[in-house]
Design a protein around this motif. Structure first.
Motif, PDB file in Angstrom:
ATOM      1  N   GLU A 160      28.877  43.326  39.975  1.00 51.85           N
ATOM      2  CA  GLU A 160      27.541  42.784  40.261  1.00 51.85           C
ATOM      3  C   GLU A 160      27.285  41.449  39.578  1.00 51.85           C
TER       4      GLU A 160
ATOM      5  N   ASN B 261      31.268  37.039  40.218  1.00 53.70           N
ATOM      6  CA  ASN B 261      32.286  37.775  40.972  1.00 53.70           C
ATOM      7  C   ASN B 261      32.731  36.973  42.192  1.00 53.70           C
ATOM      8  N   PRO B 262      33.975  36.479  42.179  1.00 54.57           N
ATOM      9  CA  PRO B 262      34.405  35.603  43.260  1.00 54.57           C
ATOM     10  C   PRO B 262      34.617  36.348  44.576  1.00 54.57           C
ATOM     11  N   TYR B 263      34.689  37.680  44.531  1.00 57.74           N
ATOM     12  CA  TYR B 263      34.938  38.438  45.761  1.00 57.74           C
ATOM     13  C   TYR B 263      33.643  38.779  46.485  1.00 57.74           C
ATOM     14  N   ARG B 264      32.523  38.585  45.784  1.00 54.91           N
ATOM     15  CA  ARG B 264      31.261  39.022  46.346  1.00 54.91           C
ATOM     16  C   ARG B 264      30.850  38.208  47.547  1.00 54.91           C
TER      17      ARG B 264
ATOM     18  N   GLY C 199      35.610  36.535  51.067  1.00 59.65           N
ATOM     19  CA  GLY C 199      36.558  35.518  51.476  1.00 59.65           C
ATOM     20  C   GLY C 199      36.542  35.292  52.973  1.00 59.65           C
TER      21      GLY C 199
ATOM     22  N   ASP D 166      24.769  35.096  51.863  1.00 61.67           N
ATOM     23  CA  ASP D 166      23.673  35.755  51.176  1.00 61.67           C
ATOM     24  C   ASP D 166      22.621  36.267  52.138  1.00 61.67           C
ATOM     25  N   ILE D 167      21.956  37.354  51.811  1.00 62.72           N
ATOM     26  CA  ILE D 167      20.827  37.711  52.667  1.00 62.72           C
ATOM     27  C   ILE D 167      19.655  36.767  52.420  1.00 62.72           C
ATOM     28  N   PHE D 168      19.766  35.964  51.369  1.00 63.64           N
ATOM     29  CA  PHE D 168      18.667  35.063  51.048  1.00 63.64           C
ATOM     30  C   PHE D 168      18.840  33.693  51.673  1.00 63.64           C
TER      31      PHE D 168
END
Lengths: 114, 309
Positions: free
Chosen positions: B88, B92-95, B98, B107-109
């Motif tokens: 979280e 975190n580069p995977y968030r 890729g 992002d949802i934002f």
């Protein structure tokens, strides 16, 4: 920040990780090492991620690509949780009337039957 | 852990290994801390199940436990770092996934901040928007031998910059390398994203990779197959002479130890496997034909005996 790990240190540190297994995971992009002066290195986060990948692999004997997909869903879940936490923190910082209005709005939306 | 491992997994004492595995998988699916973050009860249940499974999955330790020679304590797994402790975090580069290559924030934002960036949202307070840049995916094709021995390759980015990609010895097809800060520029004062370079390894006409081993098929003549002898063979380090034993059939495989690819995280190398394949001469001449006809009369043999008719 803690030091990043070389490939040899990584294999040593992660339970049940072998050189062959790491190769398969790398080909499926389960982790992406970083280029550095010491060659390719891995962060603590990669280590924890590989530990999870090994456990899921042991438990469900998944194709590396399927495993990669599952991990990406887990990443999305964690990402959404982190973002939701930020929203809740922002709501919490609002003045009381705004906050109760928001709580009521969200509460109604959450329990509304279609 | 002091509970009975059978009851922890919810199986009977005479459960088969498959039943035990199935029970463990079910609990892991429902309770693994990385799949159920923030649920302390689930975590405790998972830990107990993992310890019970560690004890019961090995038939030998299971038998020892059943005979009362060992108890269920001391089976705790060493303290492990769960992925959720990192997953979280903002870094975190995977968030960001890729898979997303488009210009949208994954992002949802995205929309929310997008509007805001445009100055349309709310209007009254305009904060400047800062966020890291996107990761950008590239693909780099390298030769088989560059993958085996390692190499340095130049990659030209769309903006004209040239970056060096250091390919480590033994890289496999599909592996991706992260080059920090070589991706898209950040928003506002955010740092740039990373370049993610996926390595594609071209096939080689002679050498094939099998993990850390290299396999080749080596043609030999009928006289070499019958009489045996030294035969030159290519390896990734150059030519060597291998000994073909007398009376070799096609399919026999020789192993050259340490002539394969470097193993990850070690200085050891895999092997080269040489599969021998008997090849007839271009033309079967009369001499060979006559010899075989005579030979057959008194030396018949049946390599297919035991096969179904």
């Amino acid at each position: 920040m803690t030091r990043s790990l070389t490939e040899a240190e990584l294999i040593e540190a992660v339970q049940n990780l072998t050189s062959e297994r790491l190769s398969r995971f790398l080909s499926a992009r389960i982790v992406i090492p970083r280029q550095s002066d010491r060659g390719l290195v891995y962060e603590r986060l990669d280590m924890a991620r590989l530990q999870l990948a090994c456990e899921l692999d042991d438990q469900y004997e998944m194709e590396p690509d399927a495993l990669s997909m599952v991990l990406s869903l887990i990443d999305q879940m964690h990402g959404l949780r982190a973002e939701l936490r930020e929203v809740l923190r922002a709501i919490d910082a609002q003045p009381d009337p705004v906050r109760s209005q928001l709580v009521e709005r969200i509460g109604t939306a959450r329990f509304r039957r279609s | 852990m002091s509970d009975d491992p059978y009851s922890v997994l919810g199986v009977s004492k005479d459960a088969s290994a498959a039943e035990i595995k199935k029970a463990y998988r079910r609990i892991a699916k429902d309770c693994h801390p990385d799949l159920k973050p923030g649920d302390a009860k689930a975590e405790a249940r998972f830990k107990a199940a993992a310890a019970a499974y560690d004890l019961l999955k090995d038939p030998e330790t299971r038998a020892k436990f059943d005979r009362g020679e060992i108890d269920a304590s001391g089976q705790e797994r060493p303290q492990q770092q769960y992925y959720r402790e990192y997953a979280e975090t903002a870094g975190n580069p995977y968030r960001s996934g890729g898979g997303f290559q488009d210009d949208d924030m994954s992002d949802i934002f995205a929309q929310f901040f997008g509007n805001r960036r445009g100055g349309g949202f709310g209007g009254a307070r305009t904060h400047e928007f800062h966020a890291p840049g996107h990761d950008v995916n590239y693909s780099l094709q390298i030769s088989f031998l560059d993958a085996v021995f390692g190499a340095t390759q130049k990659l030209t980015l769309p903006n004209g910059d040239r970056i060096e990609v250091k390919i480590p010895a033994g890289i496999t097809d599909g592996q991706t390398i992260r080059l920090r800060g070589k991706g898209a520029p950040g928003y506002g004062e955010g740092p740039p994203g990373d370049a993610l370079v996926t390595i594609r390894v071209a096939e080689h006409p002679v050498f094939k990779r099998e993990g850390d081993d290299i396999r080749i098929t080596l043609p030999i003549t009928i006289d070499e197959a019958v009489l045996g002898g030294k035969v030159p063979a290519p390896t990734i380090d150059g030519r060597v002479n291998v000994t073909v034993p007398e009376g070799t059939s096609s399919g026999k495989t020789l192993r050259l130890r340490g002539k394969g690819v470097r193993k990850r995280g070690s200085d050891k190398r895999g092997d080269q496997l040489i599969e021998l394949s008997v090849v007839m001469p271009d033309k079967i001449d009369d001499e060979l034909k006559q010899f075989m006809q005579n030979w057959r009369k008194s030396h018949s043999y049946d390599p297919r005996k035991g096969m179904p008719a």
